[in-house]
Design an enzyme around this catalytic site. Sequence first.
Site, PDB file in Angstrom:
ATOM      1  CG  ASP A  27      44.934  37.402  35.820  1.00 45.24           C
ATOM      2  OD1 ASP A  27      43.645  37.299  35.296  1.00 45.24           O
ATOM      3  OD2 ASP A  27      45.854  37.360  35.274  1.00 45.24           O
ATOM      4  CG  ASN A  75      36.903  39.763  30.789  1.00 45.52           C
ATOM      5  OD1 ASN A  75      37.262  41.015  31.641  1.00 45.52           O
ATOM      6  ND2 ASN A  75      37.727  39.284  30.792  1.00 45.52           N
TER       7      ASN A  75
HETATM    8  C1  FPP Z   1      40.396  38.211  36.642  1.00 45.57           C
HETATM    9  O1  FPP Z   1      40.353  37.185  37.446  1.00 45.57           O
HETATM   10  C2  FPP Z   1      39.671  39.514  37.337  1.00 45.57           C
HETATM   11  C3  FPP Z   1      38.666  39.628  36.201  1.00 45.57           C
HETATM   12  C4  FPP Z   1      37.856  38.979  34.564  1.00 45.57           C
HETATM   13  C5  FPP Z   1      37.595  41.108  36.699  1.00 45.57           C
HETATM   14  C6  FPP Z   1      37.339  41.932  37.123  1.00 45.57           C
HETATM   15  C7  FPP Z   1      36.110  41.905  38.832  1.00 45.57           C
HETATM   16  C8  FPP Z   1      36.549  41.874  39.813  1.00 45.57           C
HETATM   17  C9  FPP Z   1      37.724  42.323  41.272  1.00 45.57           C
HETATM   18  C10 FPP Z   1      35.177  42.076  40.550  1.00 45.57           C
HETATM   19  C11 FPP Z   1      34.140  42.792  40.590  1.00 45.57           C
HETATM   20  C12 FPP Z   1      34.570  44.107  39.810  1.00 45.57           C
HETATM   21  C13 FPP Z   1      34.608  45.524  40.672  1.00 45.57           C
HETATM   22  C14 FPP Z   1      34.520  47.000  40.053  1.00 45.57           C
HETATM   23  C15 FPP Z   1      33.819  45.531  41.812  1.00 45.57           C
HETATM   24  P1  FPP Z   1      40.100  36.029  36.529  1.00 45.57           P
HETATM   25  O2  FPP Z   1      39.001  35.596  35.957  1.00 45.57           O
HETATM   26  O3  FPP Z   1      40.338  36.114  35.141  1.00 45.57           O
HETATM   27  O4  FPP Z   1      40.585  35.047  37.589  1.00 45.57           O
HETATM   28  P2  FPP Z   1      42.080  33.985  36.114  1.00 45.57           P
HETATM   29  O5  FPP Z   1      43.208  34.401  35.197  1.00 45.57           O
HETATM   30  O6  FPP Z   1      42.427  33.346  37.640  1.00 45.57           O
HETATM   31  O7  FPP Z   1      41.143  33.105  36.145  1.00 45.57           O
END
Ligand code: FPP
Length: 249
Positions: A27, A75
């Site tokens: 996250d 998501n």
């Molecule tokens: C949370 O950050 C992360 C995600 C929703 C997706 C995770 C994806 C990756 C790490 C990149 C691609 C994945 C792979 C396997 C290559 P957020 O967007 O919820 O962050 P925030 O809470 O700060 O908005």
Amino acid sequence: MNSDSTARETPKLDASRLPRHVAIIMDGNGRWARKRMLNRIRGHEKGADTVRAVVRATREFGIPYLTLYAFSTENWQRPDTEIAALMTLLKRFLKSEQPEMLENGIRLNTIGQVERLPADVRETLEAVKAATAHQTEMVLNLALSYGGRAEILWAVRGIAEKVKSGALDPDAVTEDLLAQHLYTREMPDPDLLIRTSGEMRISNFLLWQIAYTELFVTPTLWPDFSKAEYMAILEDFQKRERRFGKTGS
Ligand code: FPP
């Protein structure tokens, strides 16, 4: 106290007390980007670099199962452009990592409603799964379009069908039998769950499987998560006494 106060102790992991399965809620990509006045997608791109480093470190530490929460059922409610960017990143990651996965004995597995993913992503996933199917050192388990409640529901439906057809006696429905109907049927439950970016939530991740899992929440945003911090968390894990509901004696 060390006689040389400037000497830093080298972190050491006890190989006999490593977790068999580490699960991670990645996250904070969006916040990482916002702090830098960048587009959220830049945060996901940097997050993908952290994924590479963490997969590599997990293999080096000798931990056999790593589950990453890469895309939740919730998501799907994000803007289409962000979903498309995440799918592109996932495809790019799979293609670029396949050689290293083969070199290091890593098998790809997925959990979740993978059928909801775009066809080109599914094809890439299937190709990498097939190519790595016989690797035995480590499993990289990507949770994609995953939700814990949906998983339990899916398992219960599978069991209900068997009971209805007469193939299964309701008395035979035990915790073990339910676990055998989950996506994770072939892996041990996580010993350690790490969540980055400080939120004290489980967010519908592996609800059944984390009953006795040790939790570790770090304020670090996922793009800033490092091998050194991973190592420090593993050291902390090794100091914990796991009682599984029993007394310590
Ligand atoms: C949370 O950050 C992360 C995600 C929703 C997706 C995770 C994806 C990756 C790490 C990149 C691609 C994945 C792979 C396997 C290559 P957020 O967007 O919820 O962050 P925030 O809470 O700060 O908005």
